[in-house]
Design an enzyme around this catalytic site. Structure first.
Site, PDB file in Angstrom:
ATOM      1  N   HIS A   1       0.822  -1.210   0.000  1.00 50.65           N
ATOM      2  CA  HIS A   1       0.000   0.000   0.000  1.00 50.65           C
ATOM      3  C   HIS A   1       0.860   1.266   0.000  1.00 50.65           C
ATOM      4  O   HIS A   1       0.329   2.361  -0.178  1.00 50.65           O
ATOM      5  CB  HIS A   1      -0.919   0.030   1.225  1.00 50.65           C
TER       6      HIS A   1
ATOM      7  N   ARG B   1       7.773  -5.588   2.090  1.00 50.59           N
ATOM      8  CA  ARG B   1       6.458  -6.201   1.910  1.00 50.59           C
ATOM      9  C   ARG B   1       6.071  -5.987   0.464  1.00 50.59           C
ATOM     10  O   ARG B   1       5.952  -4.844  -0.008  1.00 50.59           O
ATOM     11  CB  ARG B   1       5.394  -5.603   2.818  1.00 50.59           C
TER      12      ARG B   1
ATOM     13  N   GLU C   1      -4.400 -12.882   7.186  1.00 50.84           N
ATOM     14  CA  GLU C   1      -5.300 -11.715   7.160  1.00 50.84           C
ATOM     15  C   GLU C   1      -6.737 -12.078   6.809  1.00 50.84           C
ATOM     16  O   GLU C   1      -7.556 -11.181   6.605  1.00 50.84           O
ATOM     17  CB  GLU C   1      -4.821 -10.698   6.122  1.00 50.84           C
TER      18      GLU C   1
ATOM     19  N   ASP D   1      -6.713  -6.007   8.210  1.00 50.93           N
ATOM     20  CA  ASP D   1      -7.464  -6.847   7.263  1.00 50.93           C
ATOM     21  C   ASP D   1      -8.185  -7.978   7.977  1.00 50.93           C
ATOM     22  O   ASP D   1      -9.323  -8.313   7.625  1.00 50.93           O
ATOM     23  CB  ASP D   1      -6.528  -7.408   6.188  1.00 50.93           C
TER      24      ASP D   1
HETATM   25  C1  3PY Z   1      -3.056  -5.375   8.183  1.00 45.75           C
HETATM   26  O1  3PY Z   1      -3.184  -5.109   9.374  1.00 45.75           O
HETATM   27  O2  3PY Z   1      -3.961  -5.786   7.445  1.00 45.75           O
HETATM   28  C2  3PY Z   1      -1.759  -5.167   7.568  1.00 45.75           C
HETATM   29  O3  3PY Z   1      -1.586  -5.504   6.416  1.00 45.75           O
HETATM   30  C3  3PY Z   1      -0.682  -4.527   8.380  1.00 45.75           C
HETATM   31  O4  3PY Z   1      -0.164  -3.480   7.669  1.00 45.75           O
HETATM   32 MG    MG Z   2      -3.286  -6.119   5.378  1.00 43.63          MG
END
Ligand code: 3PY
Ligand code: MG
Length: 258
Positions: A48, A73, A153, A179
């Site tokens: 992001h 990342r 996530e 997420d």
């Molecule tokens: C999340 O919390 O979804 C992440 O990807 C951390 O940046």
């Molecule tokens: Mg995330």
């Protein structure tokens, strides 16, 4: 023998706690400063965040120059970029949305040389940056000295925790609480510190420890990072460059307006 300057994997495997910076702004001075001011590692956030490939090349070197371990990342499923940033000298990788053993396998394939994976040869910048004239040392050591963290996530990922963490070439799990909170609430809320998330963090730590691997979590505050370290999380990304910038500005404006 380790690859010179590569310390992250050894520290984590020795059970040490690593607090990492998190860098969205694609400027070498920002990533270097996060390392220089005290973070042992810095994640360049190319999912992001605002990084392009050219900026990652200089960003990785900048973290190293600041005395930290560079981690990247990558965007969802972008395992070609994962291999490239390792060639640039990254010491660790975080891959978002790893939901199944097949996802984990594809990630590990890009990150590790045979026999564990299928990473293609070409770490010329990585070996130069590490001050390593003999590239055969990199070939021998890279699989052990590069850390792969698979992000948890989604609900599917929670169902597949054991299979993901047990995939050869996956060194640990990194839970994304934002997420995951959206997934667990079926899109109704963003609550990265909810009781549900806490329960899943504890389960993720237990499963990861049982597999002899590294548990990690993204933390929105330093207090949260310290609390989770006490609950067994070993790799903790703390806030972000932008959050820190905003907090600093907010604090100053508050004083100016008082
Ligand atoms: C999340 O919390 O979804 C992440 O990807 C951390 O940046
Ligand atoms: Mg995330």
């Amino acid at each position: 023998m380790a690859i010179p300057a590569f310390t992250l994997a050894q520290a984590l495997r020795a059970g040490k706690t690593v607090f990492s910076g998190w860098c969205s702004l694609p400027y070498p001075i920002v990533s270097e400063t996060l390392a220089r001011e005290g973070f042992a590692a810095v994640v360049l956030e190319a999912q992001h965040g605002l990084w392009d490939v050219g900026a990652l090349l200089t960003g990785v070197a900048a973290v190293r120059q600041g005395g930290g371990a560079p981690i990247v990342r990558v965007p969802v499923g972008d395992f070609a970029l994962a291999s490239r940033v390792l060639d640039f000298g990254a010491e660790g990788l975080i891959a978002p949305m790893i939901n199944t053993a097949a996802d984990a396998h594809a990630f590990a394939a890009a990150a590790k040389y045979p026999p564990v994976g299928e990473r293609s040869w070409g770490p010329h910048r990585a070996t130069a940056l590490a001050g390593l004239p003999d590239q055969s040392v990199y070939l021998r050591e890279a699989n052990d000295h590069i850390v792969t963290l698979a992000m948890i996530e989604t609900r599917i990922a929670l169902d597949n925790l054991e299979a993901i963490v047990g995939t050869p070439g996956i060194d640990g799990l990194f839970l994304g609480p934002s997420d995951l909170s959206i997934a667990l609430s079926d899109g109704k809320s963003l609550d990265p510190q909810s009781k549900d998330i806490d329960r899943e963090i504890d389960r993720m730590v237990a499963v990861t420890q049982k597999a002899g691997k590294i548990p990690g979590v993204f933390c929105h505050t330093a207090d949260r990072a310290k609390a989770l370290a006490e609950r067994g999380v070993r790799f903790l990304a703390v806030m972000s460059d932008l959050a820190m910038l905003r907090a600093g500005i907010g604090g100053a404006i508050k004083v100016l307006k008082s």
